[in-house]
Design a protein around this motif. Structure first.
Motif, PDB file in Angstrom:
ATOM      1  N   ARG A 160      -6.123   7.722   5.622  1.00  0.00           N
ATOM      2  CA  ARG A 160      -5.679   7.983   4.258  1.00  0.00           C
ATOM      3  C   ARG A 160      -6.135   6.847   3.358  1.00  0.00           C
ATOM      4  N   PHE A 161      -6.391   7.176   2.108  1.00  0.00           N
ATOM      5  CA  PHE A 161      -6.998   6.255   1.156  1.00  0.00           C
ATOM      6  C   PHE A 161      -5.966   5.829   0.117  1.00  0.00           C
ATOM      7  N   TYR A 162      -5.854   4.516  -0.119  1.00  0.00           N
ATOM      8  CA  TYR A 162      -4.924   3.961  -1.095  1.00  0.00           C
ATOM      9  C   TYR A 162      -5.697   3.075  -2.069  1.00  0.00           C
ATOM     10  N   THR A 163      -5.281   3.088  -3.316  1.00  0.00           N
ATOM     11  CA  THR A 163      -6.006   2.338  -4.344  1.00  0.00           C
ATOM     12  C   THR A 163      -5.202   1.179  -4.928  1.00  0.00           C
ATOM     13  N   VAL A 188      -8.294   1.801   3.376  1.00  0.00           N
ATOM     14  CA  VAL A 188      -8.104   2.922   4.283  1.00  0.00           C
ATOM     15  C   VAL A 188      -7.023   2.520   5.277  1.00  0.00           C
ATOM     16  N   TRP A 226      -3.404   6.190  10.379  1.00  0.00           N
ATOM     17  CA  TRP A 226      -2.095   6.622  10.846  1.00  0.00           C
ATOM     18  C   TRP A 226      -2.230   7.305  12.196  1.00  0.00           C
ATOM     19  N   PRO A 268      -0.903   8.232  -1.189  1.00  0.00           N
ATOM     20  CA  PRO A 268      -2.356   8.065  -1.039  1.00  0.00           C
ATOM     21  C   PRO A 268      -3.123   8.811  -2.113  1.00  0.00           C
ATOM     22  N   GLU A 324       0.823  -1.218   0.000  1.00  0.00           N
ATOM     23  CA  GLU A 324       0.000   0.000   0.000  1.00  0.00           C
ATOM     24  C   GLU A 324       0.851   1.260   0.000  1.00  0.00           C
ATOM     25  N   LEU A 325       2.032   1.181   0.608  1.00  0.00           N
ATOM     26  CA  LEU A 325       2.851   2.375   0.757  1.00  0.00           C
ATOM     27  C   LEU A 325       3.803   2.588  -0.413  1.00  0.00           C
ATOM     28  N   ARG A 385      -8.344  -1.060  -2.821  1.00  0.00           N
ATOM     29  CA  ARG A 385      -8.848   0.154  -2.173  1.00  0.00           C
ATOM     30  C   ARG A 385      -8.869  -0.082  -0.658  1.00  0.00           C
ATOM     31  N   TRP A 431     -13.626  10.213  -0.052  1.00  0.00           N
ATOM     32  CA  TRP A 431     -13.174   9.622  -1.302  1.00  0.00           C
ATOM     33  C   TRP A 431     -14.307   9.005  -2.107  1.00  0.00           C
ATOM     34  N   ALA A 473      -6.448  13.536   2.987  1.00  0.00           N
ATOM     35  CA  ALA A 473      -6.427  12.830   4.264  1.00  0.00           C
ATOM     36  C   ALA A 473      -7.587  13.308   5.130  1.00  0.00           C
TER      37      ALA A 473
END
Length: 414
Positions: A258-261, A267, A270, A244, A239-240, A265, A336, A248
């Motif tokens: 934070r949202f990652y695709t 969340v 942090w 993102p 994911e990292l 997908r 998002w 945020a």
């Protein structure tokens, strides 16, 4: 959270195939985690698992979120440990220590014949929410006597990381001391356990995750290092790999969502510079369990924080503990466009999973629109099984007896 689903998951986890260290272990762990973090096992027609588990959970006096308490009861036969040792009968007593990150037991034992190649080192690990996993690894056979110690490392790929970690494994009788060593030379002492009737020793050491431990060293009775096992640095999760997507969301409790695709997908939650939790929000699996059954909430709860995602239209969430006390959190629509509500807050109880609790969702006018009951978790423990040669036992080592929240080992130098 449905008690039967959790117990079914535990039953299936206990039958997981044995494992050893492999180059792709991290990638495989991440892949499995993507499925399991969908939160719950579906009520699939697994006859053996259903026949093995009967559970009842009743929530009393919680209408409207007032929460008079939770009454839970369960009949579980057989337990995760008994199922494990039925397939892998112990040779000698088991060793039980506490995983400081989960405040749950880890049980270790030897199984199989004592002939070369026949002995195995087994473990059973419990998560805070009650699920279990485990396996066995072959002990190095004759001809590998230079390997004085070896290990299973189920926590190396655990992510998000926890503040304190536990290393453990097996060792030959010559080993009398184990130490975790950091990159700058600080040493954290562990414990060598000698379970009755077991052919080998068990070693354990707990250490702060941020201590920078790079290796474990094993010493004999004369203080000589007889073996070193390298501990590779934890790999960064996929994911990292990319930044993102979208803004945020700063949330109560000092959390930021934070949202990652990529690769899915997700969340990530942090706190400061560390990821403390995640929720999978793939459209095809949004607020559903593995069988596609809809769920109202996907909760994470640990270290005094509770947070997660809930059904759209949720304006407020309450965490109601067994004694009737509660914590509340305002829910906000995610920025998002994923169709979930975000919430977070703090709680004061040391370990709500051990008592059971309920999560309740309310709409904008204060009407209850959903609730989810989480029954009390019973920590796993050694118990006799038909045909088993071992005798239940626990270790008196510091890792086993140190209460939750107590100070962790402090690195020393020599």
């Amino acid at each position: 959270m449905n008690d039967l689903e959790e117990r079914l998951r535990a039953a299936l986890d206990a039958r997981a195939e044995t494992y050893g260290t492999a180059p792709d272990a991290y990638a495989e762990t991440v892949s499995r985690a993507r499925g399991t973090r969908r939160r719950r096992l579906a009520l699939v027609p697994v006859a053996a698992a259903v026949a093995a588990v009967t559970a009842v959970a009743v929530f009393l006096g919680a209408g409207g979120g007032s929460g008079a308490g939770i009454a839970t009861g369960a009949v579980e036969e057989p337990g995760p440990y008994r199922r494990s040792i039925t397939e892998n009968p112990p040779v000698g007593e088991p060793v039980t220590v506490r995983d400081p990150a989960e405040n749950r037991p880890v049980i270790m034992w030897f199984s199989g014949g004592t002939a070369p190649g026949g002995l195995r080192f087994c473990d059973l690990v419990q998560q805070a929410s009650g699920g279990t996993s485990g396996g066995c690894s072959k002990v190095p056979p004759a001809g590998h006597e230079h390997e004085n110690a070896w290990r299973l490392d189920p926590f190396h790929s655990r992510w998000p990381r926890r503040p304190v970690e536990l290393g453990y494994g097996a060792a030959r009788p010559a080993v009398t001391r184990v130490e975790a060593v950091t990159g700058d030379g600080a040493r954290i002492p562990g414990t060598v356990h000698r379970p009755g009737g077991a052919p080998l020793a068990v070693w354990t050491v707990s250490f702060p995750a941020d201590a920078g431990v790079t290796r474990f060293e094993f010493l004999d009775g004369d203080g000589r290092v007889v073996q070193r096992i390298r501990r590779d640095a934890p790999m960064s999760p996929p994911e990292l790999a990319k930044p993102p997507a979208g803004p945020a969301a700063d949330m109560p409790g000092g959390l930021t969502a934070r949202f990652y695709t990529d690769p899915e997908r997700t969340v990530l939650w942090w706190r400061g510079g560390d990821v403390v939790g995640m929720n999978l929000i793939e459209p095809g699996h949004l607020l559903t369990d593995l069988g596609g059954k809809e769920t109202p909430v996907d909760l994470r709860l640990h270290d005094g924080l509770w947070y997660g995602v809930a059904r759209p239209g949720t304006a407020r969430v309450a965490l109601i503990l067994r004694d009737g006390t509660s914590a509340g959190a305002v829910a906000v629509a995610d920025p998002w466009g994923s169709g979930v509500a975000l919430f977070s807050g703090t709680y004061r109880r040391p370990d709500p999973y051990l008592e059971g609790f309920q999560v309740v969702g309310y709409d904008a006018v204060g009407a209850e629109i959903w609730h989810d009951t989480v029954p009390a978790v019973t920590p796993i423990r050694p118990e006799p099984a038909p045909g088993a040669s071992g005798t239940p036992g626990t270790s008196g080592a510091p890792e086993a007896s140190r209460p939750a929240g107590s100070p962790q080992p402090t690195p020393s130098r020599r």
